[in-house]
Motif scaffolding. Structure first.
Motif, PDB file in Angstrom:
ATOM      1  N   GLY A 192      24.163  -0.899  -7.307  1.00 24.00           N
ATOM      2  CA  GLY A 192      24.429  -1.845  -8.390  1.00 24.00           C
ATOM      3  C   GLY A 192      25.780  -1.602  -9.036  1.00 24.00           C
ATOM      4  N   ALA A 193      26.112  -0.317  -9.261  1.00 25.32           N
ATOM      5  CA  ALA A 193      27.402   0.021  -9.882  1.00 25.32           C
ATOM      6  C   ALA A 193      28.563  -0.387  -8.976  1.00 25.32           C
ATOM      7  N   PHE A 218      16.923  11.612  -1.258  1.00 25.47           N
ATOM      8  CA  PHE A 218      17.579  10.612  -2.090  1.00 25.47           C
ATOM      9  C   PHE A 218      16.507   9.756  -2.744  1.00 25.47           C
ATOM     10  N   THR A 219      16.580   9.597  -4.059  1.00 34.79           N
ATOM     11  CA  THR A 219      15.613   8.725  -4.723  1.00 34.79           C
ATOM     12  C   THR A 219      16.097   7.280  -4.589  1.00 34.79           C
ATOM     13  N   ILE A 220      15.164   6.383  -4.401  1.00 36.00           N
ATOM     14  CA  ILE A 220      15.514   4.968  -4.276  1.00 36.00           C
ATOM     15  C   ILE A 220      16.106   4.468  -5.587  1.00 36.00           C
ATOM     16  N   TYR A 221      15.581   4.966  -6.704  1.00 35.31           N
ATOM     17  CA  TYR A 221      16.129   4.601  -8.013  1.00 35.31           C
ATOM     18  C   TYR A 221      17.625   4.920  -8.073  1.00 35.31           C
ATOM     19  N   GLY A 222      17.988   6.128  -7.684  1.00 33.46           N
ATOM     20  CA  GLY A 222      19.389   6.551  -7.713  1.00 33.46           C
ATOM     21  C   GLY A 222      20.262   5.731  -6.782  1.00 33.46           C
ATOM     22  N   VAL A 223      19.748   5.437  -5.598  1.00 38.00           N
ATOM     23  CA  VAL A 223      20.499   4.634  -4.626  1.00 38.00           C
ATOM     24  C   VAL A 223      20.747   3.236  -5.180  1.00 38.00           C
ATOM     25  N   GLY A 266      20.109  -2.415 -10.237  1.00 40.89           N
ATOM     26  CA  GLY A 266      19.609  -1.096 -10.627  1.00 40.89           C
ATOM     27  C   GLY A 266      18.212  -1.146 -11.220  1.00 40.89           C
ATOM     28  N   ARG A 267      17.876  -2.244 -11.879  1.00 38.54           N
ATOM     29  CA  ARG A 267      16.570  -2.391 -12.532  1.00 38.54           C
ATOM     30  C   ARG A 267      15.417  -2.308 -11.539  1.00 38.54           C
ATOM     31  N   TRP A 268      15.669  -2.652 -10.266  1.00 39.25           N
ATOM     32  CA  TRP A 268      14.605  -2.574  -9.251  1.00 39.25           C
ATOM     33  C   TRP A 268      14.160  -1.130  -9.013  1.00 39.25           C
ATOM     34  N   GLY A 269      14.969  -0.169  -9.459  1.00 43.35           N
ATOM     35  CA  GLY A 269      14.552   1.226  -9.349  1.00 43.35           C
ATOM     36  C   GLY A 269      13.268   1.478 -10.119  1.00 43.35           C
ATOM     37  N   ASN A 270      13.053   0.715 -11.210  1.00 40.65           N
ATOM     38  CA  ASN A 270      11.823   0.862 -11.995  1.00 40.65           C
ATOM     39  C   ASN A 270      10.589   0.459 -11.197  1.00 40.65           C
ATOM     40  N   PHE A 271      10.748  -0.479 -10.271  1.00 43.98           N
ATOM     41  CA  PHE A 271       9.635  -0.869  -9.399  1.00 43.98           C
ATOM     42  C   PHE A 271       9.213   0.313  -8.536  1.00 43.98           C
ATOM     43  N   PHE A 272      10.184   0.981  -7.930  1.00 39.45           N
ATOM     44  CA  PHE A 272       9.882   2.112  -7.048  1.00 39.45           C
ATOM     45  C   PHE A 272       9.382   3.330  -7.822  1.00 39.45           C
ATOM     46  N   ASN A 273       9.768   3.446  -9.090  1.00 34.40           N
ATOM     47  CA  ASN A 273       9.294   4.557  -9.930  1.00 34.40           C
ATOM     48  C   ASN A 273       8.016   4.216 -10.692  1.00 34.40           C
ATOM     49  N   ASP A 276       0.814  -1.219   0.000  1.00 33.31           N
ATOM     50  CA  ASP A 276       0.000   0.000   0.000  1.00 33.31           C
ATOM     51  C   ASP A 276       0.844   1.263   0.000  1.00 33.31           C
ATOM     52  N   TYR A 277       2.110   1.135   0.411  1.00 35.38           N
ATOM     53  CA  TYR A 277       2.978   2.317   0.366  1.00 35.38           C
ATOM     54  C   TYR A 277       4.343   1.906  -0.177  1.00 35.38           C
ATOM     55  N   VAL A 278       4.666   2.399  -1.348  1.00 33.81           N
ATOM     56  CA  VAL A 278       5.970   2.159  -1.974  1.00 33.81           C
ATOM     57  C   VAL A 278       6.622   3.522  -2.196  1.00 33.81           C
ATOM     58  N   PRO A 279       7.610   3.870  -1.380  1.00 29.16           N
ATOM     59  CA  PRO A 279       8.215   5.208  -1.499  1.00 29.16           C
ATOM     60  C   PRO A 279       9.084   5.336  -2.741  1.00 29.16           C
ATOM     61  N   ARG A 280       9.189   6.553  -3.243  1.00 27.53           N
ATOM     62  CA  ARG A 280      10.099   6.827  -4.363  1.00 27.53           C
ATOM     63  C   ARG A 280      11.402   7.434  -3.874  1.00 27.53           C
TER      64      ARG A 280
END
Length: 203
Positions: free
Chosen positions: A38-39, A28-33, A144-151, A15-19
């Protein structure tokens, strides 16, 4: 913004997925983190592979750092080029790196070219270097691809399979919602959802 993501076939509800999150007032965006983690882990794996193969770890570290910087610039250039309709009217936004806008293919292409040039300059085998670097690239991409889940982005088309992901329509960029997804729109308690393949999970 309320984020609601569900996996009905698996019985999972988020019910709550933060960005993003904040530390000491900095956002800090989770995508960026996830991209950064990953890098770093990918680079760590490459240096381990280099050591296992009796190669110079520092040379691989140099190659990866140069390729990483060039790939970030390349992924941004690719995104801007394929979104030129927007950027030609907003030239200042081209340098606005914090609001997203990166293309994986551009990053891979430019990173590949940077590594090839590096190998040419250092007179080392590009193919051997690529062979050692590939597992690290794959690991970095998988994380890094999991960032798409949060976005809530870069998902696949409609599906009703076991792994189907149901996303609240209001939190998805309208440009990502195809006519096919709208044809299969799901309404629960007056809330509209799209149901898609979770491509980040598959990858």
């Amino acid at each position: 913004m309320e984020m609601s993501i569900r996996f009905p076939g698996l019985g999972l509800v988020f019910d709550y997925v933060p960005r993003s999150f904040q530390i000491f007032g900095m956002e800090f965006t989770i995508y960026g983190v996830l991209i950064a983690v990953g890098a770093l882990l990918g680079m760590g794996l490459v240096t381990l592979e280099a050591k296992r193969n009796g190669e110079d770890q520092n040379r691989y570290l140099d190659m990866m750092l140069i390729s990483l910087l060039v790939s970030v610039a390349g992924s941004r250039l690719f995104y801007v080029a394929f979104s030129w309709g927007f950027y030609k009217e907003n030239l200042n936004a081209i340098l606005d790196f914090r609001n997203g806008g990166y293309a994986l293919y551009g990053g891979l292409l430019f990173g590949f070219l940077a590594a090839a040039v590096f190998c040419r300059i250092t007179q080392t085998s590009f193919w051997q270097s690529a062979d050692i670097a590939c597992p690290g690239i794959l690991l970095g991409q998988a994380i890094g691809r999991w960032g798409n889940f949060f976005n809530c982005e870069a998902f696949g088309g409609y599906t009703d399979n076991l792994f189907a992901m149901r996303i609240k329509e209001s939190i998805v960029n309208p440009s990502m919602i195809s006519a096919s997804l709208l044809e299969h729109e799901i309404v629960e308690n007056g809330v509209k959802y799209i149901q898609v393949h979770p491509t980040f999970l598959y990858e």
